[in-house]
Design a protein around this motif. Structure first.
Motif, PDB file in Angstrom:
ATOM      1  N   ALA A   1       0.833  -1.207   0.000  1.00 48.40           N
ATOM      2  CA  ALA A   1       0.000   0.000   0.000  1.00 48.40           C
ATOM      3  C   ALA A   1       0.867   1.256   0.000  1.00 48.40           C
ATOM      4  CB  ALA A   1      -0.940  -0.004   1.201  1.00 48.40           C
ATOM      5  N   LYS A   2       1.929   1.243   0.783  1.00 47.40           N
ATOM      6  CA  LYS A   2       2.825   2.407   0.845  1.00 47.40           C
ATOM      7  C   LYS A   2       3.581   2.590  -0.466  1.00 47.40           C
ATOM      8  CE  LYS A   2       3.327   2.835   5.785  1.00 47.40           C
ATOM      9  NZ  LYS A   2       4.204   2.842   6.949  1.00 47.40           N
ATOM     10  N   GLU A   3       4.010   1.498  -1.070  1.00 52.88           N
ATOM     11  CA  GLU A   3       4.702   1.585  -2.356  1.00 52.88           C
ATOM     12  C   GLU A   3       3.764   2.157  -3.422  1.00 52.88           C
ATOM     13  OE1 GLU A   3       6.805  -1.320  -5.694  1.00 52.88           O
ATOM     14  OE2 GLU A   3       6.186  -2.168  -3.782  1.00 52.88           O
ATOM     15  N   PHE A   4       2.534   1.676  -3.434  1.00 50.52           N
ATOM     16  CA  PHE A   4       1.537   2.169  -4.387  1.00 50.52           C
ATOM     17  C   PHE A   4       1.259   3.655  -4.153  1.00 50.52           C
ATOM     18  CE2 PHE A   4      -2.958   2.642  -5.806  1.00 50.52           C
ATOM     19  CZ  PHE A   4      -2.772   2.330  -7.144  1.00 50.52           C
ATOM     20  N   SER A   5       1.104   4.029  -2.905  1.00 56.47           N
ATOM     21  CA  SER A   5       0.852   5.429  -2.555  1.00 56.47           C
ATOM     22  C   SER A   5       2.016   6.320  -3.006  1.00 56.47           C
ATOM     23  CB  SER A   5       0.642   5.553  -1.049  1.00 56.47           C
ATOM     24  OG  SER A   5       0.358   6.878  -0.702  1.00 56.47           O
ATOM     25  N   ALA A   6       3.234   5.862  -2.809  1.00 53.14           N
ATOM     26  CA  ALA A   6       4.409   6.635  -3.226  1.00 53.14           C
ATOM     27  C   ALA A   6       4.445   6.804  -4.745  1.00 53.14           C
ATOM     28  CB  ALA A   6       5.688   5.956  -2.742  1.00 53.14           C
ATOM     29  N   LYS A   7       4.071   5.744  -5.463  1.00 49.75           N
ATOM     30  CA  LYS A   7       4.061   5.809  -6.929  1.00 49.75           C
ATOM     31  C   LYS A   7       3.010   6.801  -7.426  1.00 49.75           C
ATOM     32  CE  LYS A   7       4.407   3.091 -11.033  1.00 49.75           C
ATOM     33  NZ  LYS A   7       5.516   2.337 -11.497  1.00 49.75           N
ATOM     34  N   MET A   8       1.910   6.927  -6.691  1.00 50.41           N
ATOM     35  CA  MET A   8       0.816   7.794  -7.114  1.00 50.41           C
ATOM     36  C   MET A   8       0.958   9.229  -6.595  1.00 50.41           C
ATOM     37  SD  MET A   8      -0.599   5.592  -8.912  1.00 50.41           S
ATOM     38  CE  MET A   8      -1.766   6.733  -9.564  1.00 50.41           C
ATOM     39  N   ALA A   9       1.927   9.484  -5.737  1.00 50.97           N
ATOM     40  CA  ALA A   9       2.057  10.779  -5.057  1.00 50.97           C
ATOM     41  C   ALA A   9       2.146  11.969  -6.005  1.00 50.97           C
ATOM     42  CB  ALA A   9       3.261  10.757  -4.116  1.00 50.97           C
TER      43      ALA A   9
ATOM     44  N   VAL B   1      -5.852   9.690 -11.639  1.00 49.69           N
ATOM     45  CA  VAL B   1      -6.314  10.432 -10.460  1.00 49.69           C
ATOM     46  C   VAL B   1      -7.168   9.522  -9.570  1.00 49.69           C
ATOM     47  CG1 VAL B   1      -7.648  12.420  -9.635  1.00 49.69           C
ATOM     48  CG2 VAL B   1      -6.191  12.668 -11.647  1.00 49.69           C
ATOM     49  N   ALA B   2      -7.987   8.686 -10.197  1.00 48.60           N
ATOM     50  CA  ALA B   2      -8.806   7.744  -9.425  1.00 48.60           C
ATOM     51  C   ALA B   2      -7.926   6.745  -8.674  1.00 48.60           C
ATOM     52  CB  ALA B   2      -9.787   7.023 -10.341  1.00 48.60           C
ATOM     53  N   TYR B   3      -6.859   6.292  -9.309  1.00 48.31           N
ATOM     54  CA  TYR B   3      -5.933   5.388  -8.610  1.00 48.31           C
ATOM     55  C   TYR B   3      -5.229   6.122  -7.464  1.00 48.31           C
ATOM     56  CZ  TYR B   3      -6.498   1.449 -11.787  1.00 48.31           C
ATOM     57  OH  TYR B   3      -7.014   0.383 -12.482  1.00 48.31           O
ATOM     58  N   LYS B   4      -4.934   7.388  -7.656  1.00 53.38           N
ATOM     59  CA  LYS B   4      -4.350   8.166  -6.561  1.00 53.38           C
ATOM     60  C   LYS B   4      -5.340   8.241  -5.405  1.00 53.38           C
ATOM     61  CE  LYS B   4      -2.347  12.446  -5.058  1.00 53.38           C
ATOM     62  NZ  LYS B   4      -1.447  13.516  -5.440  1.00 53.38           N
ATOM     63  N   ALA B   5      -6.606   8.501  -5.713  1.00 51.00           N
ATOM     64  CA  ALA B   5      -7.632   8.546  -4.668  1.00 51.00           C
ATOM     65  C   ALA B   5      -7.695   7.211  -3.928  1.00 51.00           C
ATOM     66  CB  ALA B   5      -8.992   8.887  -5.284  1.00 51.00           C
ATOM     67  N   ALA B   6      -7.638   6.127  -4.690  1.00 55.12           N
ATOM     68  CA  ALA B   6      -7.651   4.798  -4.073  1.00 55.12           C
ATOM     69  C   ALA B   6      -6.431   4.612  -3.170  1.00 55.12           C
ATOM     70  CB  ALA B   6      -7.700   3.721  -5.151  1.00 55.12           C
ATOM     71  N   SER B   7      -5.285   5.126  -3.597  1.00 56.78           N
ATOM     72  CA  SER B   7      -4.080   4.981  -2.776  1.00 56.78           C
ATOM     73  C   SER B   7      -4.233   5.721  -1.447  1.00 56.78           C
ATOM     74  CB  SER B   7      -2.837   5.471  -3.533  1.00 56.78           C
ATOM     75  OG  SER B   7      -2.761   6.880  -3.582  1.00 56.78           O
ATOM     76  N   ILE B   8      -4.890   6.868  -1.475  1.00 55.95           N
ATOM     77  CA  ILE B   8      -5.135   7.624  -0.238  1.00 55.95           C
ATOM     78  C   ILE B   8      -6.096   6.848   0.664  1.00 55.95           C
ATOM     79  CG2 ILE B   8      -6.122   9.756   0.709  1.00 55.95           C
ATOM     80  CD1 ILE B   8      -5.153  11.119  -1.970  1.00 55.95           C
ATOM     81  N   LEU B   9      -7.152   6.317   0.055  1.00 53.85           N
ATOM     82  CA  LEU B   9      -8.118   5.521   0.820  1.00 53.85           C
ATOM     83  C   LEU B   9      -7.452   4.288   1.435  1.00 53.85           C
ATOM     84  CD1 LEU B   9     -11.028   5.921  -1.676  1.00 53.85           C
ATOM     85  CD2 LEU B   9     -11.235   6.383   0.774  1.00 53.85           C
ATOM     86  N   LEU B  10      -6.629   3.617   0.671  1.00 53.20           N
ATOM     87  CA  LEU B  10      -5.978   2.406   1.159  1.00 53.20           C
ATOM     88  C   LEU B  10      -4.959   2.693   2.256  1.00 53.20           C
ATOM     89  CD1 LEU B  10      -5.566   0.709  -2.298  1.00 53.20           C
ATOM     90  CD2 LEU B  10      -6.949  -0.169  -0.411  1.00 53.20           C
TER      91      LEU B  10
END
Length: 161
Positions: free
Chosen positions: A36-44, A55-64
């Motif tokens: 989850a943290k790796e995904f969030s960093a990639k979407m930052a 942008v939707a994947y970024k939103a999902a990364s924040i939610l996750l």
């Protein structure tokens, strides 16, 4: 001048995550906090002006990532931030099936106490109705999601196969 332009284009291409790698990562983000943290960093670095699917994947990364916040208030704030971003993305592109799938994947897995489960049936029906209109790569991705999803009945899963 051409060399400089080529370099700038190359840098911007390298910095922007590609959809195929994002899709691959997204299917594994719930397996661990590290994922989850790796995904969030990639979407930052994705901004609201980028492709709405990203942008939707970024939103999902924040939610996750909100799941892993230690303090309740921080958890709630991150969750609200992610949900607000995802909803605004859907509002801007309501016919984007991948964004609908992202919301469905979030809503079917969040606790009921969040109150963020009201679009499951709508998104599920949208995916079933518009599945055949998608390109092959997106169909395969959607199919993999549907087959593992607890929101779709066996009969509905057969429609996607």
């Amino acid at each position: 001048m051409k060399l400089l332009l080529s370099f700038v284009l190359w840098i911007s291409f390298i910095g922007s995550p590609d959809l195929a790698s994002i899709r691959k990562m997204y299917s594994t983000v719930v397996k661990s906090e590290a994922n989850a943290k790796e995904f969030s960093a990639k979407m930052a670095d994705i901004s609201n002006s980028d492709d709405k699917t990203l942008v939707a994947y970024k939103a999902a990364s924040i939610l996750l990532i909100s799941k892993f916040e230690k303090k309740i208030q921080a958890k709630m704030d991150r969750f609200k931030e992610g949900a607000k971003l995802l909803e605004s993305t859907i509002k801007s592109e309501p016919n984007n099936i991948e964004i609908r799938m992202i919301r469905l994947s979030i809503q079917e897995n969040v606790p009921g106490i969040t109150g963020y489960k009201k679009n499951i049936k709508e998104d599920k029906n949208f995916i079933i109705t518009h599945y055949n209109e998608q390109n092959i790569a997106l169909k395969e991705y959607l199919k993999a999601f549907v087959l593992q999803s607890k929101s779709f009945s066996d009969k509905e899963k057969q429609l996607i196969k």
